[in-house]
Design an enzyme around this catalytic site. Structure first.
Site, short mmCIF file in Angstrom:
data_model
loop_
_atom_site.label_atom_id
_atom_site.label_comp_id
_atom_site.label_asym_id
_atom_site.label_seq_id
_atom_site.Cartn_x
_atom_site.Cartn_y
_atom_site.Cartn_z
CG HIS A 259 -59.26 135.94 -7.32
ND1 HIS A 259 -60.14 134.94 -7.67
CD2 HIS A 259 -58.68 135.53 -6.16
CE1 HIS A 259 -60.11 133.98 -6.77
NE2 HIS A 259 -59.22 134.31 -5.85
CG ASP B 273 -61.77 134.64 -10.64
OD1 ASP B 273 -60.75 135.30 -10.87
OD2 ASP B 273 -62.03 134.18 -9.51
CB SER C 4 -58.19 131.22 -5.07
OG SER C 4 -59.21 131.66 -4.22
#
Length: 347
Positions: free
Chosen positions: A102, A132, A206
């Protein structure tokens, strides 16, 4: 033989003990609440990632039946640059980085800023939305890759550190403990097996590193569980073993290779070992082996399937073409069959 006088041994013994304590106190990474060694070891391998995406900007009334003919005269929609940020971890001296899918999804340009101030444009080697994860490649010399840890040895209560680029502040380190392992059922990705931590993880973290107190990589920080958008003490990281396996597949095959039986299941009951087959893929491995809807799977290769998560993980980790032994109940009778695992089809 004359024994030494015990009084003559007191000072040498005390000096030896004192020297030992001093050595232990200054061993890197061993002092309580001192994680400088761990950070210095891992930080050079954690990078800041900045992405740029070109988006088409249209006026909100452009599709309105009354006004759209006015906007159609202007020709093409305006283009606008959309920027976002994240983190990544260098896992190979050859320039491969792990980050989240993402973080780079849809990006037209990916800039990687290293701990030493150098920067480079990255190419996407491969990505996998189901976990992911994404693999990037940069072409720079003298890269420092991170030391890999063993997440299977991680225990609830272990101290961990999260390194990343929250809110674009630059590299930041936060500290916490492992709150849980093997977290799943959160609906964040198709394959979930998260390490949960209360180390502060905020937007921009992230793709960053979750490390132990020796600077070894345990996981890739991927998400926070929050209703406000900020850190609430529930951070989630993808374990290193899953991340590296996915990376290896993406580099070698351009896609992750996962095992598949072609079944849909649901748990028999809470806290009960076994899942009941509710659906079968036509000509899938399970159907070819003779399994039927209503059969209750209990074991795969001698391991209990639990509520289904453990069994799914085992099959997913099995390479296509390998055979597995399945134990199941049909009525009151226990059966065992073998079948060859197929490659999970793209969904």
């Amino acid at each position: 033989m004359k024994l030494p006088n015990p009084k003559n041994l007191i000072w040498p013994t005390l000096c030896g003990v004192l020297l030992g304590l001093c050595i232990l106190a200054y061993l890197p990474g061993q002092r309580d609440h001192d994680y400088v060694y761990a950070v210095e070891r891992a930080a050079p391998a954690v990078a800041n990632i900045y992405t740029t995406k070109v988006v088409q900007q249209r006026h909100p009334l452009a599709n309105d039946p009354l006004f759209k003919h006015f906007f159609s005269r202007n020709g093409k929609a305006k283009q606008q640059l959309e920027r976002s940020l994240g983190s990544g971890v260098i896992v190979s001296d050859a320039g491969y980085l792990l980050t989240n899918y993402h973080v780079i999804n849809g990006a037209d340009e990916i800039l990687v800023l290293l701990h030493d101030g150098r920067q480079a444009l990255a190419s996407v080697i491969g990505s996998d939305a189901d976990t992911d994860l994404a693999v990037l490649k940069i072409d720079l010399d003298n890269l420092t890759s991170i030391t890999i840890g063993d997440p299977s040895k991680t225990r609830v209560g272990n101290i961990v550190l999260a390194i990343g680029n929250p809110y674009g502040f630059g590299q930041t380190v936060t500290q916490g403990i492992v709150s849980a392992t093997g977290r799943y059922g959160l609906g964040l990705s198709q394959f979930e097996n998260y390490i949960q931590t209360d180390a502060a993880i905020n937007p921009g973290n992230s793709g960053g590193a979750l490390i132990d107190t020796k600077g070894r990589l345990l996981g890739i920080n991927t998400a926070i569980y929050t209703q406000s958008g900020g850190s609430t003490g529930i951070g989630l990281a993808i374990p290193t073993d899953l991340a590296l396996r996915t990376m290896s597949d993406l580099i070698s095959y351009g896609r992750p290779l996962r095992g598949w039986l072609g079944i849909e299941v649901k748990p028999v009951g809470v806290g009960t070992n076994g899942v009941i087959i509710t659906g079968l893929a036509t000509s899938g491995p399970a159907e070819k082996a003779g399994l039927k809807i209503g059969d209750i799977l209990t074991e795969i290769n001698g391991e209990q399937v639990g509520d289904g998560h453990a069994g799914m993980k085992l099959i997913t980790y099995t390479r296509p073409g390998q055979r597995v032994r399945i134990g199941f109940l049909r009525g009151d009778e226990l059966f065992t069959i073998e079948t060859q695992v197929a490659e999970r089809p793209n969904t």
